[in-house]
Design an enzyme around this catalytic site. Structure first.
Site, PDB file in Angstrom:
ATOM      1  N   TYR A 144       0.858  -1.185   0.000  1.00  0.00           N
ATOM      2  CA  TYR A 144       0.000   0.000   0.000  1.00  0.00           C
ATOM      3  C   TYR A 144       0.892   1.232   0.000  1.00  0.00           C
ATOM      4  O   TYR A 144       1.834   1.325   0.791  1.00  0.00           O
ATOM      5  CB  TYR A 144      -0.896  -0.001   1.243  1.00  0.00           C
ATOM      6  CG  TYR A 144      -1.769   1.230   1.387  1.00  0.00           C
ATOM      7  CD1 TYR A 144      -1.552   2.145   2.418  1.00  0.00           C
ATOM      8  CD2 TYR A 144      -2.813   1.491   0.497  1.00  0.00           C
ATOM      9  CE1 TYR A 144      -2.351   3.282   2.558  1.00  0.00           C
ATOM     10  CE2 TYR A 144      -3.613   2.627   0.633  1.00  0.00           C
ATOM     11  CZ  TYR A 144      -3.371   3.518   1.673  1.00  0.00           C
ATOM     12  OH  TYR A 144      -4.154   4.639   1.798  1.00  0.00           O
ATOM     13  N   ASP A 239       9.507   2.649  -0.663  1.00  0.00           N
ATOM     14  CA  ASP A 239       8.476   3.348   0.111  1.00  0.00           C
ATOM     15  C   ASP A 239       8.753   3.056   1.589  1.00  0.00           C
ATOM     16  O   ASP A 239       8.363   2.006   2.102  1.00  0.00           O
ATOM     17  CB  ASP A 239       7.076   2.879  -0.303  1.00  0.00           C
ATOM     18  CG  ASP A 239       6.002   3.623   0.484  1.00  0.00           C
ATOM     19  OD1 ASP A 239       4.814   3.509   0.133  1.00  0.00           O
ATOM     20  OD2 ASP A 239       6.361   4.330   1.456  1.00  0.00           O
ATOM     21  N   LYS A 267       5.071   9.385   8.551  1.00  0.00           N
ATOM     22  CA  LYS A 267       4.913   8.913   9.927  1.00  0.00           C
ATOM     23  C   LYS A 267       6.005   9.438  10.867  1.00  0.00           C
ATOM     24  O   LYS A 267       5.975  10.594  11.285  1.00  0.00           O
ATOM     25  CB  LYS A 267       4.817   7.386   9.919  1.00  0.00           C
ATOM     26  CG  LYS A 267       3.606   6.910   9.077  1.00  0.00           C
ATOM     27  CD  LYS A 267       3.450   5.425   9.071  1.00  0.00           C
ATOM     28  CE  LYS A 267       2.467   4.973   8.026  1.00  0.00           C
ATOM     29  NZ  LYS A 267       1.076   4.954   8.483  1.00  0.00           N
TER      30      LYS A 267
END
Ligand code: KE4
Length: 424
Positions: A144, A239, A267
């Site tokens: 994702y 990623d 994050k």
């Protein structure tokens, strides 16, 4: 457990917010419960609006590596607020954070700050296409990378949970340039690259998959991607929105010793504030406006408050390298308890753990790819979730997420967690 206030708030929220939440995974639908509304959090604890307190292993899906409301971060953010929240002009903070990111990840020679992981990945892909002049992107089923149109194909995370592999509202034309291979399956990559390789701008991968539960790269898989991208003149994008500053201060690229061409982060880099980043080789990043022809912009990009939270967080992590071995040991203890539980009850539990990331799958198979991850018994996961919650432990409300351990998780709370698992 008294959840009266949460139920009231949820009922009202459903009228004004889709699903009552601002991000699907928070809706607890995958575990068949109504979500708890949180009032506050500190350290490794999170407290809901009914006063129920939990040991938190969601950690806001990754940012909380220091635990909630770390005093040094909060002090910095409060002081920054008194100077104004946003100027829409360059600030020294952005340079300080850019320096810290480039120092932590040498493959990142230049970096752009943005406001979410989705925005970081969307921008990195545009730059890769601009740099190579090619249109195809290759991603992996179950990985994702945020919700930009071209990537909502067999997405992991909530899209996987809601069993809608392709989101509606995305025109087929937006995804025709997205190729989907299988994680840890070199053959599936080779086949696609043999057919499309000369037109592939980049391969994007989660160096540790954490959106189909936690799935580790098999030996040689990441190296294979590095080699085949070089062979075809495509870029390799890591990623690292989850793994960045999580697997170590230098992220997965330091942990596995692979140098990608571009990296996306999120994050932790924002310390819990809305901030993410993308960066890479100087010649690639000089494609970005106003230097180059690839446009990317953002009103709140590099925001003074968010950069303060990110800087203070990275300062603490850099000053305490020992945190990484400590949180890994804590995660190993929880993994051991999960495996022991499986042995004692004969209930098949397959546990994947790396650093402070881990995940329990309810299957007797080794989980090394999308198919084995999705063979997990989702009903068993929901029961596990309910047992943990009823006993004061807040784990991810979905099989296809990760457990995150923070530097704030006390030995007592780790012990308590293991006890709750063994009593499950
Ligand atoms: P955001 O746009 O949610 O900040 O980041 C997107 C993203 C990009 N890349 C990776 C590897 C990611 O894991 C994410 C977001 N992760 C999910 C949790 N698995 C965010 C939680 C949510 O969607 O609410």
């Amino acid at each position: 457990m008294n959840t009266k206030r949460s139920e009231e708030l949820f009922k009202k929220s459903l009228e004004k917010i889709p699903g009552g939440v601002n991000s699907p995974v928070r809706a607890f639908r995958a575990v068949g419960r109504n979500p708890l509304f949180i009032d506050h959090a500190a350290g490794d604890r999170i407290t809901d609006v009914d006063g129920n307190e939990f040991i938190d292993y969601v950690c806001s899906w990754g940012p909380g590596i220091l635990g909630h409301a770390h005093p040094q971060v909060i002090r910095g953010v409060k002081a920054a607020c008194d100077k104004g929240l946003t100027y829409g002009a360059p600030t020294e903070n952005e340079l300080i954070l850019a320096d810290m990111i480039c120092e932590a990840m040498p493959s990142v020679e230049k970096v752009r700050l943005v406001s979410s992981g989705t925005e970081a990945v969307m921008s990195a892909i545009r730059v890769a296409r601009g740099y190579t002049g090619r249109d195809y992107i290759l991603k992996f089923k179950g990985n994702y990378h945020g919700h930009s149109d071209g990537l909502l194909v067999k997405a992991g995370s909530a899209a996987l949970t809601t069993a809608v592999p392709d989101s509606s509202g995305v025109p087929a034309s937006y995804t025709q340039n997205t190729l989907v291979a299988l994680y840890n399956d070199k053959e599936s990559v080779r086949e696609l690259m043999e057919k499309y390789g000369e037109q592939v701008a980049a391969i994007i991968v989660e160096p540790v998959a954490a959106n189909m539960g936690v799935v580790l790269p098999e030996d040689g898989f990441l190296e294979y991607l590095r080699k085949i991208t070089e062979e075809y003149g495509a870029l390799l994008i890591f990623d690292e929105v989850i793994t960045g500053f999580r697997l170590g201060y230098g992220g997965a690229q330091e942990y596995f010793g692979i140098r990608p061409d571009m990296t996306t982060m999120g994050k932790i880099v924002g310390g819990g504030m809305p901030m993410a980043a993308y960066g890479g080789r100087r010649d690639i990043m000089d494609m970005v406006s106003p230097v180059g022809p690839v446009y990317q912009a953002g009103t709140l990009s590099g925001n003074p408050i968010a950069t303060t939270a990110g800087i203070e967080t990275l300062k603490i992590l850099k000053a305490h390298p020992e945190y990484y071995s400590q949180i890994e040991e804590k995660a190993e203890k929880i993994a051991a308890a999960l495996k022991e539980r499986g042995r004692r009850t004969g209930i098949p539990v397959s546990v994947n753990q790396i650093g402070s990331l881990l995940c329990a799958f309810f299957t007797d198979r080794h989980v090394g790819d999308y198919d084995s991850a999705t063979s997990s018994d989702l009903k068993a996961y929901a029961e596990y979730f309910g047992h943990m919650l009823e006993n004061g432990v807040y784990v991810a409300p979905s099989q296809y997420e990760a457990m995150f351990v923070s530097a704030a998780h006390s030995d007592e709370d780790i012990e308590r967690t293991c006890q709750v698992i063994l009593e499950a």
